[in-house]
Each structure stands twice: as C-alpha cells, then as structure tokens.
Design a protein around this motif. Structure first.
Motif, PDB file in Angstrom:
ATOM      1  N   ASP A   1      84.041 -12.234  -4.297  1.00 17.60           N
ATOM      2  CA  ASP A   1      83.354 -13.326  -3.683  1.00 17.60           C
ATOM      3  C   ASP A   1      82.482 -14.278  -4.414  1.00 17.60           C
ATOM      4  OD1 ASP A   1      81.857 -11.291  -3.311  1.00 17.60           O
ATOM      5  OD2 ASP A   1      81.257 -11.782  -1.224  1.00 17.60           O
TER       6      ASP A   1
ATOM      7  N   PHE B   1      87.678 -11.478  -1.032  1.00 12.51           N
ATOM      8  CA  PHE B   1      86.772 -12.437  -0.136  1.00 12.51           C
ATOM      9  C   PHE B   1      87.202 -12.263   1.133  1.00 12.51           C
ATOM     10  CE2 PHE B   1      85.316 -16.652   1.583  1.00 12.51           C
ATOM     11  CZ  PHE B   1      84.218 -16.407   1.723  1.00 12.51           C
TER      12      PHE B   1
ATOM     13  N   TYR C   1      87.790  -7.626   3.975  1.00  9.78           N
ATOM     14  CA  TYR C   1      88.163  -8.023   3.006  1.00  9.78           C
ATOM     15  C   TYR C   1      89.725  -8.208   2.833  1.00  9.78           C
ATOM     16  CZ  TYR C   1      83.458  -8.095   1.430  1.00  9.78           C
ATOM     17  OH  TYR C   1      81.896  -8.264   1.332  1.00  9.78           O
TER      18      TYR C   1
ATOM     19  N   VAL D   1      84.110 -17.739  -5.317  1.00 14.24           N
ATOM     20  CA  VAL D   1      84.889 -18.379  -4.010  1.00 14.24           C
ATOM     21  C   VAL D   1      84.323 -19.976  -4.112  1.00 14.24           C
ATOM     22  CG1 VAL D   1      85.555 -18.535  -1.730  1.00 14.24           C
ATOM     23  CG2 VAL D   1      85.093 -16.303  -2.787  1.00 14.24           C
TER      24      VAL D   1
END
Length: 378
Positions: free
Chosen positions: A254, A278, A360, A257
């Motif tokens: 993440d 993520f 997740y 992102v």
C-alpha cells in the motif's frame, strides 16, 4: 461546549453591543493533519489533506464538533522521523489541536504518537501499518487501516496460491514500514513452505539498483516482492525490466497506491502487470458514492488514502460528539465502545485501537497506468 467558546462569544457580543450591532461568534476546534506534504511522498500528504478537508466541510455543515467548527492545521513531516516529532510538538503546544489525522510513514507515527500520548491528544492514522503503532499500550492511538502482519499474510498467500512463485526475492527499503512488511511477507512465505531465495535491503533515496538487480537475476527469482514506497519501487521495477527480467512478477504494497508510481517508474509500460496489496477499494462502497461523486465533480480522483483520511476525521468527530467532550481520552473511550458510520462503511476498534475487521485485497496495474482491484481469492 468548551469554556473558550463562551469567552470568545461573550467578548464578541459585548463589543458588538457597544457598537450597536448584533453578532454571533462561533469558536473553532483544531484538528491536525500530519503527513508528507512535501518531498518524495507528498502525493500521500495531498490525499490526506483532500480527504480531511472534505470531511471537515461536511461535518461543519452538520454542526461540527460539539457545536464548534473544525479548523484543520497541516503538519508537514516529509516522512522524516525527527521532523515528525517537531510537527507533533507544534501541533500540541502551539496549535492546541484536540485530535490528529496522521501520520503516514510508520517510522513517523511511532515517535510522534509519544508526543500526542503525553498530551492526551487522540490520533488516528489513515495509513501507518506497522504493528508497533498500536502495540505500545497507548489508549488514544487508532488506525483506519490494517496492519503489516495482516497485509503480509495476504501478500504471501497470493504469491504462493495465485502467482505460483517458487523462487521469491524479498526486498525492503530498511524503513520501519517497508522492512516490517517485507519481514511479515517473508514469514508467511516460509510458513507456506516457500522460503525466500533472497532477502535484501536498499536505501531510501537511491535510484541506481543495478547491483541489486544483478543479485536478483543470479537467484533465478520468478517473483520480486518489495516492501516500501513508490519513489524506490518505481525505479526498481523499471531497472528489472530494462535488465531483461520482463517475466519476473513484481509485487508491492500500500506504499505504492498513487499514480506517482508511473512517474517514478518512468512510464506506464514499466508498471503494467505490477501487483500490490491495499484495502478493498472504498470508492466502490455504497457509503462513499456521494462523496466520490463530489470529489470527481471538483476534478479530483479520491485515490489511495483520500477516503481513509475522510473516514479518520469522521471517527474523531464521532468520538468527541459521542463523548460530549473535547478531551482525547474521552473520545478514545467512546470509539472503543461504539461503532462509527464512515465513508468506508461501519468501523469498530479493539482495545489496542486496531480495526476489528481488516480487508486487504490484491490490485494490479495495467498498461494504461491505472490500478484495479482483483477478485478476492477465497
């Protein structure tokens, strides 16, 4: 309502009366928004500010916090721990914030939270995933995201079950966040019977990874996992591709992102096929539909942690309003005892300040330089 409100209001009304005019003055409550507003990871700071400001505007229209209007105070820590501590001290001592949305890098959140804890200020991090953020017995430290030991399990299982990785090189950026997540992923891989063929660290800020790429090539790795952020992930994946390792699957976390991954990689062609973990995309939730539409009307795509920051401010406001107090400890106790409806759905927290449910999933980048959520594996 605080005594400050009455003092300000009384003074303003007295002055107005002397001038022969009417007046109504409403006090402000200050909430800090801390993260990398400048530097290599500034895109995440922008996501934080965009999300928090939109939430503050909506909450203020609905009455604010205990009748007072929210005023956001930005704190730029540049993902540097010493700067994070300085920011935390300023937010507490000078700005007198009652709560904080922040920080981003776990290596910043951990020391900054010591300052907030000592001052009795509640903090909710939208994006710090290192377990130690909430493992130190602090009663007013919360997350709006999951933990590395949850994310690492998802990554490790996906590499084994879906990518069918046999030889995995696990790389990290030597930072609290990146190394912690890489270690968690490596542990899950080992648990699944696929011990990494290489575990190596690189240094944040570096751009030349030729020696590391050569080492990865020598292992015959079929999957490279990187724990870290986009400023290093981008150049690493590009140099792997340029070295001819085009069939080696690349997976990260993440910390990538953001559309900035395309920039740091040097083009869409290098991120095509990259995987990352993520939380389930909050933009797809019914609860976020109206908010997402407003962002898009304004010309901003609420990617990454934008809605996480929005939800974090919603939670802070709910805590203070629910407790009918501007004290961090009171808000914290209320949040641990009550669910909160947010733009990311209903959220509940355990005694440590962690979410009771983590979500997740795996995403993949495409040839257009965009990422999309893959179907969750059962």
């Amino acid at each position: 309502m605080s005594q400050t409100f009455y003092k300000k209001g009384f003074l303003a009304l007295a002055v107005a009366a002397a001038l022969g005019v009417s007046a109504f003055v409403q006090a402000d409550v200050k909430i800090g928004v801390a993260g990398p507003m400048t530097g290599a990871n500034a895109s995440f700071g922008e996501q934080y500010m965009k999300g928090a400001q939109a939430a503050a505007d909506a909450i203020n229209k609905a009455g604010g916090i205990n009748g007072e209007q929210i005023k956001l105070v930005a704190g730029d820590d540049a993902c540097e721990p010493k700067q994070a501590v300085a920011v935390a001290n300023r937010l507490v001592d000078q700005d007198k914030v009652i709560g904080v949305v922040g920080h981003f890098c776990s290596s910043n959140t951990i020391p900054a939270s010591e300052v907030y804890n000592d001052a009795g200020v509640i903090a909710i991090t939208p994006g710090s995933t290192n377990p130690q953020v909430t493992e130190r017995g602090m009663s007013a430290m919360f997350r709006m995201c999951g933990r590395d030991d949850q994310q690492g399990i998802v990554a490790g299982d996906y590499i084994v079950d879906v990518l069918k990785g046999k030889k995995i090189a696990v790389i990290n950026d030597k930072d609290t966040y990146g190394k912690g997540l890489a270690d968690a992923t490596a542990a899950q891989l080992t648990k699944r019977g696929v011990k990494p063929v290489l575990e190596e660290g690189l240094t944040r800020g570096e751009k030349d990874f030729s020696a590391l790429v050569t080492k990865i090539r020598s292992t015959g790795a079929d999957v490279v996992y990187f724990g870290g952020l986009h400023p290093e992930a981008g150049p690493l994946v590009r140099q792997l591709r340029e070295a001819g390792l085009k069939d080696v699957k690349f997976m990260s976390d993440d910390g990538v992102v953001t559309d900035e991954l395309v920039t740091t990689a040097g083009g869409k062609q290098y991120v095509d096929g990259v995987y990352m973990t993520f939380g389930a995309d909050p933009r797809l939730l019914p609860e976020s539909k109206a908010v997402v539409e407003e962002f898009r009307k304004a010309g901003y795509e609420p990617e990454g942690y934008t809605l996480y920051a929005y939800a974090s401010l919603q939670a802070l406001a709910a805590g203070f309003n629910g407790a009918k107090s501007d004290k961090g400890e009171d808000a914290a106790k209320w949040l641990k005892a009550n669910p909160v409806k947010t733009v990311m759905g209903e959220k509940t927290w355990d005694a440590k300040g962690d979410l009771k449910v983590s979500d997740y999933v795996v995403y993949q980048w495409d040839k257009e330089g965009k990422y999309h959520q893959l179907e969750k594996q059962k």
